[in-house]
Design a protein around this motif. Structure first.
Motif, PDB file in Angstrom:
ATOM      1  N   GLN A  44      71.763 -14.741  35.852  1.00 33.69           N
ATOM      2  CA  GLN A  44      72.922 -14.063  35.280  1.00 33.69           C
ATOM      3  C   GLN A  44      74.109 -15.014  35.155  1.00 33.69           C
ATOM      4  OE1 GLN A  44      73.065 -10.962  38.208  1.00 33.69           O
ATOM      5  NE2 GLN A  44      71.870  -9.524  36.982  1.00 33.69           N
ATOM      6  N   ILE A  45      74.313 -15.850  36.139  1.00 29.48           N
ATOM      7  CA  ILE A  45      75.404 -16.824  36.093  1.00 29.48           C
ATOM      8  C   ILE A  45      75.173 -17.822  34.957  1.00 29.48           C
ATOM      9  CG2 ILE A  45      76.463 -18.733  37.348  1.00 29.48           C
ATOM     10  CD1 ILE A  45      75.999 -17.069  39.910  1.00 29.48           C
ATOM     11  N   ASP A  46      73.936 -18.279  34.782  1.00 32.72           N
ATOM     12  CA  ASP A  46      73.622 -19.187  33.681  1.00 32.72           C
ATOM     13  C   ASP A  46      73.860 -18.519  32.332  1.00 32.72           C
ATOM     14  OD1 ASP A  46      72.926 -21.186  35.442  1.00 32.72           O
ATOM     15  OD2 ASP A  46      70.768 -20.854  35.273  1.00 32.72           O
ATOM     16  N   ALA A  47      73.496 -17.227  32.220  1.00 33.23           N
ATOM     17  CA  ALA A  47      73.690 -16.505  30.960  1.00 33.23           C
ATOM     18  C   ALA A  47      75.176 -16.350  30.648  1.00 33.23           C
ATOM     19  CB  ALA A  47      73.007 -15.140  31.031  1.00 33.23           C
ATOM     20  N   LEU A  48      75.981 -16.095  31.665  1.00 35.60           N
ATOM     21  CA  LEU A  48      77.426 -16.019  31.463  1.00 35.60           C
ATOM     22  C   LEU A  48      77.969 -17.354  30.987  1.00 35.60           C
ATOM     23  CD1 LEU A  48      78.900 -13.965  34.459  1.00 35.60           C
ATOM     24  CD2 LEU A  48      79.125 -13.451  32.022  1.00 35.60           C
ATOM     25  N   ASP A  49      77.550 -18.426  31.621  1.00 34.71           N
ATOM     26  CA  ASP A  49      78.018 -19.761  31.266  1.00 34.71           C
ATOM     27  C   ASP A  49      77.661 -20.090  29.820  1.00 34.71           C
ATOM     28  OD1 ASP A  49      79.334 -22.155  32.444  1.00 34.71           O
ATOM     29  OD2 ASP A  49      77.474 -23.114  31.787  1.00 34.71           O
ATOM     30  N   THR A  50      76.450 -19.737  29.411  1.00 31.88           N
ATOM     31  CA  THR A  50      76.021 -19.981  28.032  1.00 31.88           C
ATOM     32  C   THR A  50      76.878 -19.204  27.050  1.00 31.88           C
ATOM     33  OG1 THR A  50      73.733 -20.404  28.718  1.00 31.88           O
ATOM     34  CG2 THR A  50      74.088 -19.763  26.427  1.00 31.88           C
ATOM     35  N   ALA A  51      77.185 -17.943  27.376  1.00 31.32           N
ATOM     36  CA  ALA A  51      78.002 -17.113  26.483  1.00 31.32           C
ATOM     37  C   ALA A  51      79.418 -17.642  26.369  1.00 31.32           C
ATOM     38  CB  ALA A  51      78.010 -15.673  26.986  1.00 31.32           C
ATOM     39  N   VAL A  52      79.979 -18.090  27.491  1.00 31.00           N
ATOM     40  CA  VAL A  52      81.337 -18.643  27.464  1.00 31.00           C
ATOM     41  C   VAL A  52      81.380 -19.889  26.598  1.00 31.00           C
ATOM     42  CG1 VAL A  52      83.113 -19.758  28.873  1.00 31.00           C
ATOM     43  CG2 VAL A  52      82.033 -17.647  29.678  1.00 31.00           C
ATOM     44  N   ARG A  53      80.396 -20.779  26.743  1.00 28.83           N
ATOM     45  CA  ARG A  53      80.386 -22.016  25.965  1.00 28.83           C
ATOM     46  C   ARG A  53      80.140 -21.726  24.491  1.00 28.83           C
ATOM     47  NH1 ARG A  53      82.950 -24.436  30.007  1.00 28.83           N
ATOM     48  NH2 ARG A  53      81.737 -24.298  31.951  1.00 28.83           N
ATOM     49  N   ALA A  54      79.318 -20.726  24.190  1.00 31.43           N
ATOM     50  CA  ALA A  54      78.989 -20.416  22.796  1.00 31.43           C
ATOM     51  C   ALA A  54      80.161 -19.786  22.043  1.00 31.43           C
ATOM     52  CB  ALA A  54      77.783 -19.489  22.733  1.00 31.43           C
ATOM     53  N   THR A  55      81.127 -19.227  22.771  1.00 26.95           N
ATOM     54  CA  THR A  55      82.274 -18.585  22.120  1.00 26.95           C
ATOM     55  C   THR A  55      83.525 -19.454  22.185  1.00 26.95           C
ATOM     56  OG1 THR A  55      82.709 -17.405  24.209  1.00 26.95           O
ATOM     57  CG2 THR A  55      81.431 -16.234  22.520  1.00 26.95           C
ATOM     58  N   GLU A  56      83.370 -20.725  22.487  1.00 22.69           N
ATOM     59  CA  GLU A  56      84.511 -21.647  22.597  1.00 22.69           C
ATOM     60  C   GLU A  56      85.346 -21.608  21.325  1.00 22.69           C
ATOM     61  OE1 GLU A  56      86.717 -23.465  25.041  1.00 22.69           O
ATOM     62  OE2 GLU A  56      84.610 -23.408  25.682  1.00 22.69           O
ATOM     63  N   GLY A  57      86.672 -21.562  21.488  1.00 23.83           N
ATOM     64  CA  GLY A  57      87.585 -21.574  20.353  1.00 23.83           C
ATOM     65  C   GLY A  57      87.926 -20.196  19.820  1.00 23.83           C
ATOM     66  N   ARG A  58      87.262 -19.143  20.306  1.00 22.86           N
ATOM     67  CA  ARG A  58      87.554 -17.789  19.842  1.00 22.86           C
ATOM     68  C   ARG A  58      88.485 -17.085  20.824  1.00 22.86           C
ATOM     69  NH1 ARG A  58      81.773 -15.201  18.791  1.00 22.86           N
ATOM     70  NH2 ARG A  58      83.096 -13.348  18.504  1.00 22.86           N
ATOM     71  N   ALA A  59      89.314 -16.192  20.292  1.00 25.85           N
ATOM     72  CA  ALA A  59      90.176 -15.397  21.168  1.00 25.85           C
ATOM     73  C   ALA A  59      89.315 -14.473  22.018  1.00 25.85           C
ATOM     74  CB  ALA A  59      91.145 -14.573  20.330  1.00 25.85           C
ATOM     75  N   ALA A  60      89.735 -14.261  23.239  1.00 30.83           N
ATOM     76  CA  ALA A  60      88.950 -13.415  24.138  1.00 30.83           C
ATOM     77  C   ALA A  60      88.726 -12.030  23.546  1.00 30.83           C
ATOM     78  CB  ALA A  60      89.653 -13.305  25.490  1.00 30.83           C
ATOM     79  N   THR A  61      89.751 -11.470  22.917  1.00 37.70           N
ATOM     80  CA  THR A  61      89.637 -10.105  22.399  1.00 37.70           C
ATOM     81  C   THR A  61      88.775 -10.025  21.141  1.00 37.70           C
ATOM     82  OG1 THR A  61      91.762 -10.440  21.284  1.00 37.70           O
ATOM     83  CG2 THR A  61      91.800  -9.312  23.414  1.00 37.70           C
ATOM     84  N   ASP A  62      88.289 -11.162  20.646  1.00 38.20           N
ATOM     85  CA  ASP A  62      87.389 -11.155  19.488  1.00 38.20           C
ATOM     86  C   ASP A  62      85.921 -11.186  19.887  1.00 38.20           C
ATOM     87  OD1 ASP A  62      89.484 -11.086  17.699  1.00 38.20           O
ATOM     88  OD2 ASP A  62      89.549 -13.264  17.425  1.00 38.20           O
ATOM     89  N   VAL A  63      85.614 -11.431  21.157  1.00 41.12           N
ATOM     90  CA  VAL A  63      84.208 -11.496  21.542  1.00 41.12           C
ATOM     91  C   VAL A  63      83.643 -10.091  21.630  1.00 41.12           C
ATOM     92  CG1 VAL A  63      84.566 -13.652  22.789  1.00 41.12           C
ATOM     93  CG2 VAL A  63      84.590 -11.493  24.051  1.00 41.12           C
ATOM     94  N   THR A  64      82.323  -9.971  21.480  1.00 39.89           N
ATOM     95  CA  THR A  64      81.648  -8.682  21.425  1.00 39.89           C
ATOM     96  C   THR A  64      80.552  -8.612  22.489  1.00 39.89           C
ATOM     97  OG1 THR A  64      79.929  -9.400  19.883  1.00 39.89           O
ATOM     98  CG2 THR A  64      82.040  -8.671  18.928  1.00 39.89           C
TER      99      THR A  64
END
Length: 354
Positions: A44-64
């Motif tokens: 789960q921690i690895d999956a979170l890390d992957t999601a954070v890196r994949a959304t780099e440069g986007r506003a937090a409120t734009d992630v889904t």
């Protein structure tokens, strides 16, 4: 109990006689803070890390939810949803190393997990769908921007969340209390006061108007207990109506607060950096002790208010007041303004003295 039954009928909802209410727990029976905690697995921690890196440069409120949609994260948040809606009403997620993320990355992580549970609401006229909980200049006297103690209360939207960025050097201990457990204690000890709490009182809809119906302090729907315990709204509505709060309701609210503050009813915990807690605002009252910052170490948390995707059965007013706030914040103003007069009125209402 005839008065209690009649009050519940006035809510216009089905009722099943409660033995032990659904979701009722105390600190001991609920296992303390450990009973609310889910520790994330390495996957789960690895999956979170992957999601954070994949959304780099986007506003937090734009992630889904899809951005944080790995199977491990969907399973995690499905379990969290169960804890919040059908379990004890709260879940604390532990095991995230905040040192891996800067503030914007941690915001995306927090917001991304929240999208699995609900739609984020604006928390002030600033249009902030992620709030920063910290001490700062605060002309409207909003509690989350102070360092003072906040007693057991509810806010305005169905699911709330805090994520710790920096813990205070001293104080800032969070507390949770089961609304159903407090209801059960009142039913055992002071059943004569329950009718006033089930009837409730008007709530403000602006700085000059109130609801044309009463919002119950306790809602009981088919055996499901919820609470709306934001006393400043009751004091504000009474001021707008030009009348005192009904004496029986005052007595009942004081008794409710006395029970909620008993140590055996409250789970207390210090949220650590990287930890995230989600809870059902109307199933669990929350509190915070006062805290002290030190130079270079200022208590900072992230906050979400969420309109839940899956709703808990509750009386009229519990959702409606939140929607009224949404409209006001969207228009750039808010009825959440705490004056010296209103704060004195609340203190007198709860404590019986000025």
């Amino acid at each position: 109990m005839a008065d209690v039954d009649a009050a519940i009928e006035r809510q216009g909802m089905g009722w099943t006689r409660l033995g032990e209410p659904s979701g009722a727990w105390t600190s001991e029976s609920g296992g303390g803070s450990e009973g609310l905690t889910r520790r994330l697995s390495p996957a789960q921690i690895d999956a979170l890390d992957t999601a954070v890196r994949a959304t780099e440069g986007r506003a937090a409120t734009d992630v889904t939810a899809d951005d944080f949609g790995a199977p491990e994260l969907r399973a995690l948040m499905a379990a969290a949803r169960y804890d919040i809606m059908a379990g004890r009403g709260a879940v604390l997620l532990s095991g995230i190393d905040i040192g891996r993320y800067d503030l914007e990355q941690f915001k995306r992580l927090h917001f991304g997990l929240g999208t699995h549970l609900g739609m984020a609401a604006e928390q002030s006229p600033r249009h902030d769908r992620i709030g920063l909980v910290r001490k700062e200049p605060n002309p409207d006297r909003r509690g989350y921007l102070t360092d003072t103690e906040l007693g057991p209360h509810t806010d305005y939207h169905e699911i709330l969340s805090l994520a710790c960025v920096v813990a205070s050097e001293e104080g800032g201990v969070s507390g949770f209390v089961s609304a159903a457990a407090v209801y059960e204690a009142l039913r055992r000890e002071r059943p004569d006061l329950l009718d006033a709490l089930l009837e409730g009182y008007h709530y403000p809809t602006s700085l000059e108007t109130v609801t044309d119906y009463k919002v119950p302090t306790f809602s009981v729907v088919d055996g499901h207990v919820a609470i709306y315990n934001y006393v400043i709204y009751i004091a504000q509505a009474a001021q707008i109506r030009g009348e005192p709060v009904p004496p029986r309701l005052v007595e009942a609210l004081r008794c409710l607060f006395a029970i909620a503050k008993r140590p055996e009813f409250m789970v207390s915990f210090m949220l650590q950096p990287g930890e995230i807690v989600f809870w059902h605002n109307f199933r669990v009252m929350h509190s915070r002790t006062s805290f002290r910052n030190s130079p270079g170490r200022e208590r900072t948390l992230l906050r979400l208010w969420l309109h839940a995707h899956e709703t808990f059965p509750m009386a009229r007013g519990y959702h409606e007041i939140g929607r009224i706030l949404d409209r006001q914040h969207g228009e750039g103003w808010s009825m959440l303004v705490n004056t010296d007069e209103s704060l004195r009125a609340v203190y007198e209402l709860v404590n019986g003295q000025g």
